[in-house]
Scaffold this motif. Structure first.
Motif, PDB file in Angstrom:
ATOM      1  N   ASP A   1       0.814  -1.220   0.000  1.00  0.00           N
ATOM      2  CA  ASP A   1       0.000   0.000   0.000  1.00  0.00           C
ATOM      3  C   ASP A   1       0.843   1.265   0.000  1.00  0.00           C
ATOM      4  O   ASP A   1       0.318   2.361   0.139  1.00  0.00           O
ATOM      5  CB  ASP A   1      -0.921   0.013   1.236  1.00  0.00           C
ATOM      6  N   ARG A   2       2.170   1.121  -0.125  1.00  0.00           N
ATOM      7  CA  ARG A   2       3.014   2.313  -0.027  1.00  0.00           C
ATOM      8  C   ARG A   2       3.187   3.008  -1.368  1.00  0.00           C
ATOM      9  O   ARG A   2       3.700   4.111  -1.428  1.00  0.00           O
ATOM     10  CB  ARG A   2       4.401   1.925   0.514  1.00  0.00           C
ATOM     11  N   ASP A   3       2.800   2.307  -2.432  1.00  0.00           N
ATOM     12  CA  ASP A   3       2.960   2.866  -3.767  1.00  0.00           C
ATOM     13  C   ASP A   3       4.422   3.213  -4.057  1.00  0.00           C
ATOM     14  O   ASP A   3       4.732   4.246  -4.615  1.00  0.00           O
ATOM     15  CB  ASP A   3       2.050   4.094  -3.952  1.00  0.00           C
ATOM     16  N   ILE A   4       5.299   2.329  -3.611  1.00  0.00           N
ATOM     17  CA  ILE A   4       6.720   2.457  -3.911  1.00  0.00           C
ATOM     18  C   ILE A   4       7.112   1.169  -4.621  1.00  0.00           C
ATOM     19  O   ILE A   4       6.611   0.104  -4.284  1.00  0.00           O
ATOM     20  CB  ILE A   4       7.555   2.603  -2.623  1.00  0.00           C
ATOM     21  N   ALA A   5       7.965   1.256  -5.614  1.00  0.00           N
ATOM     22  CA  ALA A   5       8.400   0.049  -6.309  1.00  0.00           C
ATOM     23  C   ALA A   5       9.858  -0.216  -5.969  1.00  0.00           C
ATOM     24  O   ALA A   5      10.613   0.701  -5.654  1.00  0.00           O
ATOM     25  CB  ALA A   5       8.236   0.199  -7.812  1.00  0.00           C
ATOM     26  N   ILE A   6      10.238  -1.486  -6.023  1.00  0.00           N
ATOM     27  CA  ILE A   6      11.629  -1.832  -5.726  1.00  0.00           C
ATOM     28  C   ILE A   6      12.144  -2.785  -6.801  1.00  0.00           C
ATOM     29  O   ILE A   6      11.399  -3.614  -7.326  1.00  0.00           O
ATOM     30  CB  ILE A   6      11.760  -2.463  -4.323  1.00  0.00           C
ATOM     31  N   MET A   7      13.391  -2.616  -7.138  1.00  0.00           N
ATOM     32  CA  MET A   7      14.051  -3.578  -8.015  1.00  0.00           C
ATOM     33  C   MET A   7      15.100  -4.247  -7.143  1.00  0.00           C
ATOM     34  O   MET A   7      16.036  -3.610  -6.685  1.00  0.00           O
ATOM     35  CB  MET A   7      14.692  -2.836  -9.179  1.00  0.00           C
TER      36      MET A   7
END
Ligand SMILES: Nc1ncnc2c1ncn2[C@@H]1O[C@H](COP(=O)(O)OP(=O)(O)OP(=O)(O)O)[C@@H](O)[C@H]1O
Ligand SMILES: [Mg+2]
Lengths: 290, 372
Positions: B74-80
């Motif tokens: 729900d943080r609306d952050i993406a991670i690679m």
């Protein structure tokens, strides 16, 4: 000189392989040939029949209830095993599903969240370290209190409980082989913990799941002891029925027994073929890491 | 798009403190790099920002909204991720579609956005392939695409180029930089490669054993490192560090080495007479000279084509310098070197910077020890 000793060793090795192989295959050979023998050839006194002289499908017809008059002998026992085969399928499938459901979730919890602490996997394995026969009487009493004797749910519960440790151990290693970031990626991508398990992780351990399911199904499918004690007449599984195939007139009914034995090999074999492409990787049981 | 702020983040794993009081402010649309050696806590920082690790102390804010306890999804952050973590069972299209499906984006829109992202990353022709059938560079792009396609408020990249070979890395470096500028998206970029940290971001934070050493623009960190640790992680080859002794003379400072003396032209605090200290000078600020300079011998040369790294022994210490073109020097050849006094750094015994001349020639002077 040297080449001769090598070839001698080669011959010796070959001989050993043939002997051991023959030892293992002999019962199978007996079963296959017996299933095609007419009654007169089952066990003639003073004679060994290696190959049926008059091959027949009667045994299969009898065992599958395809003859109207399926008792060639004069007693009440039927040799029709179609009912027991269905019963076995239902009992083994139900038990396998329960074991898979509980076992997969437990394995995931243990692999990802170290649920239950470091000792839990071993404690679960310990469940398998005593013979089931040791607890079969208490189990019978418990089941009769629960009115589950001679019912499918009774068998399902016991089969599930007896085989789920295998599921936990096998699936745990498959889960551990998968990078934990795959599940985490799914969570970051918006899945719940359950969603991550079902949408991102389980699809990647299909092979392991298939191998585990087959393994557990075979265990349940071939159970004799539990079904013998916990069932009477409503549920009669094939192995129990197989054991009851004898008559006062003919003694052991070798032909139908062999035919039924052959038929009982089929479901695991067919399942194995269907999921074959998953099995090869699965059956390494996580020994090969990518 | 959003600003990201961490406030005194602390994370422990048993007895290891992976993050200690990490406070960072990343502006909206900023390209922010986190540089540190292996084990510095870079991955832990990203995982804490996105919520895969719960901090033992401190908070995370996005656009001044506290999200420390928000569910990662729900943080609306993406991670690679460092290991990419593509879904092996899904095609490239399936991988890119996955986050959109979770967000219940309509099918049409999913297709449109994937195609758009694929064009940006040059992976249009790979969409039907499984990750196992991709090259390392292609996988990298797909993982980047999976983070991009969501159009998140911020993106976290964990050493995205580390698995690539040198050439591809170079290419991706400029491409990523362009991409970030074009998208204007807040980007936190973890790396242990000082070249990436120098060339790509707007600002860099240098991390060491879970602690932030310095935050600033790359050239700031290059010219005014806060400690000799920072000085050594940025710049290649690393800064020369020369141990010396402090000799205070009438309020000003003389730092004495057996070959040369560094004199401060104005009073300097925090160094006491008789103590030890370090003189720092970057290889690019040491020059070969034909007349003046300190005598030394060539220890080894590393020709790099356009330039050559020369190791010179001066007073028993090896000092690296960079000279343009081929040096034409052979091993053990006698040479003279000069130090650019406007590029010197002084560190105290703990390695903390006392003075960086940073281009200002009026602060320090270098003299030959024989001719004081
Ligand atoms: N889950 C964990 N359990 C225990 N210790 C951990 C865990 N994750 C990280 N650590 C420890 O925390 C420290 C920081 O680890 P982290 O992975 O964040 O470093 P890093 O800077 O990303 O290193 P690298 O450049 O090698 O990726 C290390 O000492 C590591 O061993
Ligand atoms: Mg890392």
């Amino acid at each position: 000189m040297r080449s001769r000793s090598v070839s001698l060793r080669g011959v010796g090795r070959l001989l050993a392989i043939v002997l051991v192989g023959a030892g293992f295959l002999a019962p199978l050979y007996w079963m296959v040939t017996m299933s095609f023998k007419p009654q007169a050839e089952w066990n003639p006194i003073g004679q060994t029949i290696w190959f049926p002289h008059h091959p027949t499908l009667d045994n299969f017809r009898n065992i599958l209830g395809l003859t109207s008059q399926n008792t060639v002998f004069f007693q009440a026992n039927s040799t029709d095993a179609s009912g027991p085969i269905v019963h076995s399928l239902i009992a083994a499938t139900g038990g396998t599903l329960i074991a898979l459901f509980i076992g997969v979730l437990a394995a995931y919890g243990i692999a990802r969240f170290r649920a239950g602490g470091r000792m839990l996997p071993f404690q679960i394995l310990q469940l398998r370290m005593f013979p089931p026969v040791a607890i079969i009487i208490p189990l019978l009493i418990m089941m009769s209190y629960l009115h589950l004797v001679d019912t499918y749910p009774g068998l399902w519960l016991v089969y599930g409980a007896v085989t789920f440790p295998f599921v936990v151990w096998l699936m745990r290693s498959f889960f551990q082989d998968l990078p934990r970031e795959i599940g985490e990626a799914a969570i970051v991508d918006g899945c719940t913990q359950w969603g991550a398990l079902f949408k991102a992780i389980l699809p990647n351990v299909k092979g392991g799941l298939a191998a585990t399911a087959l393994f557990v199904f075979i265990l349940n499918w071939s159970d004799f002891l539990i079904a013998l004690v916990l069932t009477q007449q409503n549920v009669v599984t094939a192995p129990v029925f197989l054991n009851s195939l004898q008559s006062a007139g003919a003694g052991q009914e070798y032909g139908p027994q062999a035919a039924l034995g052959l038929i009982l090999i089929l479901p695991p074999a067919i399942l194995g073929l269907v999921i074959q492409r998953y099995l090869v990787r699965g059956l390494t049981f996580g020994a090969i890491k990518r | 798009m959003a600003s990201v702020r961490t406030e005194a983040l602390t994370k422990r794993f048993g007895s290891i403190t992976a993050l200690r009081d990490v406070s960072l402010e990343i502006a909206d649309g900023e390209f922010f790099a986190v540089l540190g050696p292996p084990g510095a806590g870079k991955t832990t920082l990203l995982r804490t920002i996105i919520g895969l690790e719960t901090p033992d102390g401190g908070d995370v804010f996005v656009d001044e909204e506290r999200i420390t306890e928000t569910y990662p999804g729900d943080r609306d952050i993406a991670i690679m991720f460092q290991n990419l973590a593509l879904y092996p069972d899904k095609t490239v299209y399936g991988n890119l579609a996955f986050p959109l499906k979770q967000a219940r984006v309509p099918r049409r829109e999913i297709r449109r956005r994937i195609e758009e992202t694929a064009v940006k990353l040059h992976i249009e022709r790979l969409l039907e392939r499984k990750p196992a059938k991709l090259s390392g560079g292609e996988r990298q792009r797909v993982a980047l695409g999976r983070a991009l396609v969501r159009e998140p408020r911020a993106m976290l990249l964990d050493e995205p180029l580390s698995a690539l070979d040198a050439l591809l890395r170079l290419e991706m470096r400029s491409e990523l930089k362009r991409l970030q500028r074009d998208l204007g998206r807040t980007l936190i970029y973890v790396t242990h490669d000082q070249v990436e940290a120098m060339t790509m971001p707007d600002r860099v934070a240098v991390l060491r054993e879970g602690e932030v050493q310095q935050v600033g623009r790359p050239e700031e960190i290059y010219h005014r490192p806060s400690s000799h640790f920072v000085a050594s992680v940025i710049g290649s080859p690393p800064m020369n560090l020369i141990p010396a002794v402090v000799e205070s003379a009438n309020g000003r400072l003389r730092v004495v080495h057996d070959q040369f003396v560094v004199e401060a032209l104005a009073p300097v605090e925090r160094l006491s007479a008789g103590g030890s200290c370090y003189i720092g000078i970057r290889p690019e600020d040491v020059h070969l000279s034909s007349g003046e300079g300190f005598a030394g011998r060539v220890y080894a040369t590393e020709p790099l084509g356009g330039e050559t790294v020369v190791d010179v022994t001066i007073g028993g210490r090896i000092i690296k310098l960079i000279t343009a073109g081929a040096s034409g020097l052979s091993q053990d050849a006698p040479v003279r070197v000069t130090f650019d006094a406007s590029r010197l750094h002084l560190f105290d015994a703990d390695g903390t910077t006392v003075l960086s001349s940073a281009g200002d020639g009026s602060l320090l002077r270098v003299k030959d020890a024989g001719r004081t």
